[in-house]
Scaffold this motif. Structure first.
Motif, PDB file in Angstrom:
ATOM      1  N   ASN A  94       3.373  70.690  15.220  1.00 25.90           N
ATOM      2  CA  ASN A  94       4.623  70.497  15.950  1.00 25.90           C
ATOM      3  C   ASN A  94       4.799  71.524  17.060  1.00 25.90           C
ATOM      4  O   ASN A  94       5.467  71.252  18.050  1.00 25.90           O
ATOM      5  N   LEU A  95       4.219  72.692  16.892  1.00 23.96           N
ATOM      6  CA  LEU A  95       4.258  73.717  17.938  1.00 23.96           C
ATOM      7  C   LEU A  95       3.113  73.551  18.931  1.00 23.96           C
ATOM      8  O   LEU A  95       2.947  74.371  19.826  1.00 23.96           O
ATOM      9  N   LYS A  96       2.320  72.512  18.741  1.00 23.67           N
ATOM     10  CA  LYS A  96       1.170  72.212  19.598  1.00 23.67           C
ATOM     11  C   LYS A  96       0.132  73.329  19.577  1.00 23.67           C
ATOM     12  O   LYS A  96      -0.465  73.677  20.586  1.00 23.67           O
ATOM     13  N   LEU A  97      -0.080  73.912  18.393  1.00 26.74           N
ATOM     14  CA  LEU A  97      -1.040  75.001  18.241  1.00 26.74           C
ATOM     15  C   LEU A  97      -2.266  74.596  17.439  1.00 26.74           C
ATOM     16  O   LEU A  97      -3.128  75.423  17.159  1.00 26.74           O
ATOM     17  N   GLY A  98      -2.356  73.345  17.010  1.00 28.06           N
ATOM     18  CA  GLY A  98      -3.535  72.879  16.282  1.00 28.06           C
ATOM     19  C   GLY A  98      -3.396  73.025  14.780  1.00 28.06           C
ATOM     20  O   GLY A  98      -2.303  72.926  14.232  1.00 28.06           O
ATOM     21  N   HIS A  99      -4.533  73.274  14.133  1.00 30.89           N
ATOM     22  CA  HIS A  99      -4.586  73.394  12.678  1.00 30.89           C
ATOM     23  C   HIS A  99      -4.810  74.839  12.273  1.00 30.89           C
ATOM     24  O   HIS A  99      -5.352  75.635  13.031  1.00 30.89           O
ATOM     25  N   SER A 100      -4.447  75.149  11.042  1.00 29.95           N
ATOM     26  CA  SER A 100      -4.620  76.514  10.548  1.00 29.95           C
ATOM     27  C   SER A 100      -6.093  76.821  10.309  1.00 29.95           C
ATOM     28  O   SER A 100      -6.841  75.972   9.837  1.00 29.95           O
ATOM     29  N   GLU A 101      -6.485  78.022  10.665  1.00 32.08           N
ATOM     30  CA  GLU A 101      -7.816  78.515  10.343  1.00 32.08           C
ATOM     31  C   GLU A 101      -7.725  79.451   9.148  1.00 32.08           C
ATOM     32  O   GLU A 101      -8.670  79.577   8.387  1.00 32.08           O
ATOM     33  N   GLU A 102      -6.596  80.112   9.024  1.00 35.47           N
ATOM     34  CA  GLU A 102      -6.347  80.979   7.880  1.00 35.47           C
ATOM     35  C   GLU A 102      -4.846  81.150   7.719  1.00 35.47           C
ATOM     36  O   GLU A 102      -4.116  81.253   8.690  1.00 35.47           O
ATOM     37  N   ILE A 103      -4.412  81.178   6.471  1.00 36.26           N
ATOM     38  CA  ILE A 103      -3.024  81.508   6.153  1.00 36.26           C
ATOM     39  C   ILE A 103      -3.102  82.738   5.264  1.00 36.26           C
ATOM     40  O   ILE A 103      -3.767  82.717   4.230  1.00 36.26           O
ATOM     41  N   PHE A 104      -2.474  83.822   5.691  1.00 36.79           N
ATOM     42  CA  PHE A 104      -2.483  85.051   4.906  1.00 36.79           C
ATOM     43  C   PHE A 104      -1.039  85.465   4.668  1.00 36.79           C
ATOM     44  O   PHE A 104      -0.268  85.620   5.602  1.00 36.79           O
ATOM     45  N   ILE A 105      -0.684  85.617   3.396  1.00 38.76           N
ATOM     46  CA  ILE A 105       0.679  85.981   3.019  1.00 38.76           C
ATOM     47  C   ILE A 105       0.611  87.212   2.131  1.00 38.76           C
ATOM     48  O   ILE A 105      -0.142  87.250   1.162  1.00 38.76           O
ATOM     49  N   ARG A 106       1.395  88.224   2.472  1.00 40.20           N
ATOM     50  CA  ARG A 106       1.484  89.430   1.654  1.00 40.20           C
ATOM     51  C   ARG A 106       2.931  89.565   1.195  1.00 40.20           C
ATOM     52  O   ARG A 106       3.867  89.403   1.976  1.00 40.20           O
ATOM     53  N   CYS A 107       3.096  89.849  -0.084  1.00 36.80           N
ATOM     54  CA  CYS A 107       4.425  90.124  -0.616  1.00 36.80           C
ATOM     55  C   CYS A 107       4.320  91.319  -1.558  1.00 36.80           C
ATOM     56  O   CYS A 107       3.246  91.880  -1.730  1.00 36.80           O
ATOM     57  N   ARG A 108       5.398  91.709  -2.152  1.00 40.63           N
ATOM     58  CA  ARG A 108       5.393  92.899  -3.013  1.00 40.63           C
ATOM     59  C   ARG A 108       4.477  92.770  -4.224  1.00 40.63           C
ATOM     60  O   ARG A 108       3.947  93.744  -4.710  1.00 40.63           O
ATOM     61  N   GLN A 109       4.305  91.556  -4.711  1.00 41.02           N
ATOM     62  CA  GLN A 109       3.543  91.385  -5.945  1.00 41.02           C
ATOM     63  C   GLN A 109       2.165  90.774  -5.742  1.00 41.02           C
ATOM     64  O   GLN A 109       1.471  90.491  -6.709  1.00 41.02           O
ATOM     65  N   GLY A 110       1.746  90.588  -4.500  1.00 39.42           N
ATOM     66  CA  GLY A 110       0.410  90.048  -4.288  1.00 39.42           C
ATOM     67  C   GLY A 110       0.149  89.575  -2.877  1.00 39.42           C
ATOM     68  O   GLY A 110       1.020  89.628  -2.017  1.00 39.42           O
ATOM     69  N   CYS A 111      -1.062  89.110  -2.656  1.00 37.93           N
ATOM     70  CA  CYS A 111      -1.507  88.561  -1.372  1.00 37.93           C
ATOM     71  C   CYS A 111      -2.192  87.228  -1.629  1.00 37.93           C
ATOM     72  O   CYS A 111      -2.862  87.059  -2.648  1.00 37.93           O
ATOM     73  N   ILE A 112      -2.048  86.322  -0.682  1.00 41.37           N
ATOM     74  CA  ILE A 112      -2.706  85.029  -0.768  1.00 41.37           C
ATOM     75  C   ILE A 112      -3.408  84.773   0.561  1.00 41.37           C
ATOM     76  O   ILE A 112      -2.812  84.957   1.619  1.00 41.37           O
ATOM     77  N   SER A 113      -4.642  84.350   0.477  1.00 42.75           N
ATOM     78  CA  SER A 113      -5.391  83.923   1.653  1.00 42.75           C
ATOM     79  C   SER A 113      -5.825  82.486   1.418  1.00 42.75           C
ATOM     80  O   SER A 113      -6.421  82.181   0.384  1.00 42.75           O
ATOM     81  N   ILE A 114      -5.503  81.609   2.365  1.00 42.58           N
ATOM     82  CA  ILE A 114      -5.813  80.190   2.224  1.00 42.58           C
ATOM     83  C   ILE A 114      -6.572  79.736   3.468  1.00 42.58           C
ATOM     84  O   ILE A 114      -6.151  80.004   4.590  1.00 42.58           O
ATOM     85  N   TRP A 115      -7.700  79.063   3.237  1.00 40.13           N
ATOM     86  CA  TRP A 115      -8.553  78.579   4.326  1.00 40.13           C
ATOM     87  C   TRP A 115      -8.895  77.111   4.103  1.00 40.13           C
ATOM     88  O   TRP A 115      -9.145  76.698   2.973  1.00 40.13           O
ATOM     89  N   PRO A 116      -8.992  76.336   5.179  1.00 42.78           N
ATOM     90  CA  PRO A 116      -9.535  74.990   5.039  1.00 42.78           C
ATOM     91  C   PRO A 116     -11.058  75.058   4.941  1.00 42.78           C
ATOM     92  O   PRO A 116     -11.694  75.886   5.592  1.00 42.78           O
ATOM     93  N   VAL A 117     -11.625  74.223   4.088  1.00 41.20           N
ATOM     94  CA  VAL A 117     -13.078  74.078   3.977  1.00 41.20           C
ATOM     95  C   VAL A 117     -13.343  72.578   3.920  1.00 41.20           C
ATOM     96  O   VAL A 117     -13.100  71.955   2.886  1.00 41.20           O
ATOM     97  N   LYS A 118     -13.788  72.035   5.046  1.00 42.47           N
ATOM     98  CA  LYS A 118     -13.944  70.579   5.183  1.00 42.47           C
ATOM     99  C   LYS A 118     -12.599  69.927   4.839  1.00 42.47           C
ATOM    100  O   LYS A 118     -11.595  70.277   5.418  1.00 42.47           O
ATOM    101  N   ASP A 119     -12.567  69.015   3.865  1.00 38.11           N
ATOM    102  CA  ASP A 119     -11.293  68.380   3.503  1.00 38.11           C
ATOM    103  C   ASP A 119     -10.655  69.036   2.275  1.00 38.11           C
ATOM    104  O   ASP A 119      -9.744  68.491   1.674  1.00 38.11           O
ATOM    105  N   MET A 120     -11.133  70.240   1.932  1.00 34.52           N
ATOM    106  CA  MET A 120     -10.597  70.967   0.785  1.00 34.52           C
ATOM    107  C   MET A 120      -9.883  72.242   1.233  1.00 34.52           C
ATOM    108  O   MET A 120      -9.839  72.552   2.421  1.00 34.52           O
ATOM    109  N   VAL A 121      -9.344  72.948   0.260  1.00 27.25           N
ATOM    110  CA  VAL A 121      -8.645  74.206   0.508  1.00 27.25           C
ATOM    111  C   VAL A 121      -9.281  75.284  -0.364  1.00 27.25           C
ATOM    112  O   VAL A 121      -9.516  75.068  -1.555  1.00 27.25           O
ATOM    113  N   PHE A 122      -9.544  76.414   0.235  1.00 27.54           N
ATOM    114  CA  PHE A 122     -10.104  77.567  -0.463  1.00 27.54           C
ATOM    115  C   PHE A 122      -9.008  78.624  -0.506  1.00 27.54           C
ATOM    116  O   PHE A 122      -8.437  78.976   0.518  1.00 27.54           O
TER     117      PHE A 122
END
Length: 118
Positions: A62-90
């Motif tokens: 919607n922002l016309k920026l394409g697709h995510s290459e990486e999503i990285f979230i840090r919070c007080r109790q942990g970190c999450i890194s999410i990547w697309p791998v073909k049609d799956m999610v890592f």
């Protein structure tokens, strides 16, 4: 796709650092394909990681920026890194004490290995 070819990189990532809690490869319908580590409920966590990726991609489109290459979230109790791998999610879940640059480097290398095997 044989699970035996996908298992070694995920297992190696999980074993590479004590701060990494969970490593997971998630199918296009939100179900865990392969996972290593601690988790509340693998089906629920996988569905949440998959939905998080879909939501971020919707925002980026919607922002016309394409697709995510990486999503990285840090919070007080942990970190999450999410990547697309073909049609799956890592996804990788870690303790907050982890060095985020090291985590991203380890995850990036694992993702590259998964891409070659799929």
């Amino acid at each position: 796709m044989k699970l035996t070819t996908l298992t070694p990189p995920l297992e190696a990532l999980h074993a590479s650092c004590d701060d990494i809690l969970l490593v997971s490869l998630i199918s296009h319908d939100g179900l865990p394909v392969v996972h290593f580590g601690e988790g509340l409920d693998f089906d629920d966590q996988s569905a949440l990681f998959f939905e998080m990726r879909k939501a971020c991609d919707r925002v980026l489109r919607n922002l016309k920026l394409g697709h995510s290459e990486e999503i990285f979230i840090r919070c007080r109790q942990g970190c999450i890194s999410i990547w697309p791998v073909k049609d799956m999610v890592f996804a990788c879940l870690a303790r907050p004490a982890i060095n985020s640059q090291r985590m991203q480097m380890l995850v990036w290398k694992t993702r590259a290995q998964l891409e070659k095997r799929l």
